[in-house]
Design an enzyme around this catalytic site. Structure first.
Site, PDB file in Angstrom:
ATOM      1  N   ASP A  70       0.849  -1.184   0.000  1.00 20.22           N
ATOM      2  CA  ASP A  70       0.000   0.000   0.000  1.00 20.22           C
ATOM      3  C   ASP A  70       0.890   1.242   0.000  1.00 20.22           C
ATOM      4  O   ASP A  70       1.530   1.566   1.000  1.00 20.22           O
ATOM      5  CB  ASP A  70      -0.920   0.003   1.224  1.00 20.22           C
ATOM      6  N   TYR A 123       3.597   9.863   0.213  1.00 18.20           N
ATOM      7  CA  TYR A 123       4.519   9.284   1.184  1.00 18.20           C
ATOM      8  C   TYR A 123       5.971   9.623   0.850  1.00 18.20           C
ATOM      9  O   TYR A 123       6.843   9.558   1.723  1.00 18.20           O
ATOM     10  CB  TYR A 123       4.375   7.757   1.251  1.00 18.20           C
ATOM     11  N   LYS A 171      -1.720   6.043  -4.608  1.00 23.77           N
ATOM     12  CA  LYS A 171      -2.771   7.028  -4.395  1.00 23.77           C
ATOM     13  C   LYS A 171      -2.423   8.374  -5.012  1.00 23.77           C
ATOM     14  O   LYS A 171      -1.280   8.851  -4.898  1.00 23.77           O
ATOM     15  CB  LYS A 171      -3.025   7.221  -2.891  1.00 23.77           C
ATOM     16  N   HIS A 229      -6.549   9.694  -2.860  1.00 25.13           N
ATOM     17  CA  HIS A 229      -6.130   9.597  -1.460  1.00 25.13           C
ATOM     18  C   HIS A 229      -7.126  10.268  -0.502  1.00 25.13           C
ATOM     19  O   HIS A 229      -7.405   9.744   0.573  1.00 25.13           O
ATOM     20  CB  HIS A 229      -4.742  10.225  -1.301  1.00 25.13           C
TER      21      HIS A 229
END
Length: 297
Positions: free
Chosen positions: A44, A49, A74, A105
């Site tokens: 994931d 990130y 995402k 997201h």
């Protein structure tokens, strides 16, 4: 206990995935390599990130073939109006030709040209949203991209409540997945019922309640864990799978990574008891300045 769940398009999604948020540097890469070698097959990830290149390195070092993986990524909040470019950057950073699942997201389009890559603000300090744009338009854009781009196998969303899911339903295309905070203290019962009716698979992030979660120290949960010769974390993850959704725990500890992959066959009595423990202390751990969540019910 299921090792996979079926999606509305006939595809499968793994019951346990590896969350990659905050997995950084050598320790993060080593954790991901260990997880992949130990049997994790769903990763994931997210553009926001900032570690997609590290994920690519971990996949390469693990020796696991790309076709054996289910990679989730995402669309970032500040890229709603530039979704296709975000997709291209994601594919390049992950060194992959396909995404098994591409999520929005958050239902929160932020200024693509703002003063911060994740949460741009206006001079008064409030969040700088993208002007003349909304998440329904983003969803329509993602649908159009998927029609043209075989790189995107499936579409989904994250952090959507019933209100947001109803809003995007006007496009005629519903997401296959809705990834939300989901644990016994934030059980999302109404949302789960709605998603079952619509053929949307819930997926649980923060399935342990997040760092500092009271659930991990609850004496009744500890008693259930002891009875099952397991950890509290294993019981919480197994509770989620027993209720019908995949879970995405995150850890950099090899021991915990291995434990989290070991889903237990909990008794109905234990599943019900864990539900009651959570309802006694409702708590949503994830908040965001760019989004207002529905109340916990």
């Amino acid at each position: 206990m299921p090792r996979q769940f079926s999606l509305a398009d006939g595809g499968k999604i793994h019951a346990v995935g590896l969350g990659t948020w905050q997995l950084e540097g050598n320790q993060g890469r080593e954790a991901m390599v260990h997880a992949l070698k130990s049997g994790y097959r769903m990763l994931d990830c997210a553009f926001s990130y900032g570690n997609q290149a590290l994920v690519a390195e971990a996949i390469e070092q693990s020796g696991v073939a790309r076709e054996d993986l289910f990679i989730v990524d995402k669309l970032a909040n500040t890229w709603h109006s530039a979704a296709e470019e975000c997709l291209d950057r994601t594919l390049a950073a992950l060194k992959t030709d396909t995404l098994d699942l591409w999520l929005m997201h958050w239902p929160s389009p932020l200024n693509h040209h703002g003063n911060h890559p994740k949460c741009p603000t206006l001079p008064d300090g409030t969040v700088d949203f993208e002007k003349n744009w909304n998440y329904v338009k983003t969803w329509q854009t993602m649908i159009e991209i998927q029609k043209r781009r075989p790189e995107v196998k499936r579409l989904g969303v994250a952090n959507f409540g019933i209100k947001e899911l109803e809003a995007i339903s006007v496009t005629g295309v519903l997401p296959l997945v809705n990834q939300v905070e989901l644990h016994p203290s934030c059980n999302q019962e109404n949302l789960h019922k709605y998603c079952i009716q619509k053929g949307i698979q819930l997926v649980a992030y923060s399935p342990l309640g997040s760092t500092g979660s009271a659930l991990l120290h609850d004496p009744n949960l500890k008693a259930i864990a002891k009875k099952n010769n397991a950890t509290v974390a294993q019981c919480l993850l197994s509770w989620g799978v027993a209720n019908g959704w995949p879970v995405i725990p995150r850890s950099s500890s090899p021991d915990r990574l291995d434990q989290n992959l070991d889903i237990l066959e909990l008794s109905k009595e234990d599943v019900d008891a864990i539900s009651r423990i959570g309802k006694a202390s409702p708590k949503r751990y994830v908040t965001a300045p760019w989004h207002t969540f529905e109340e916990i019910v």
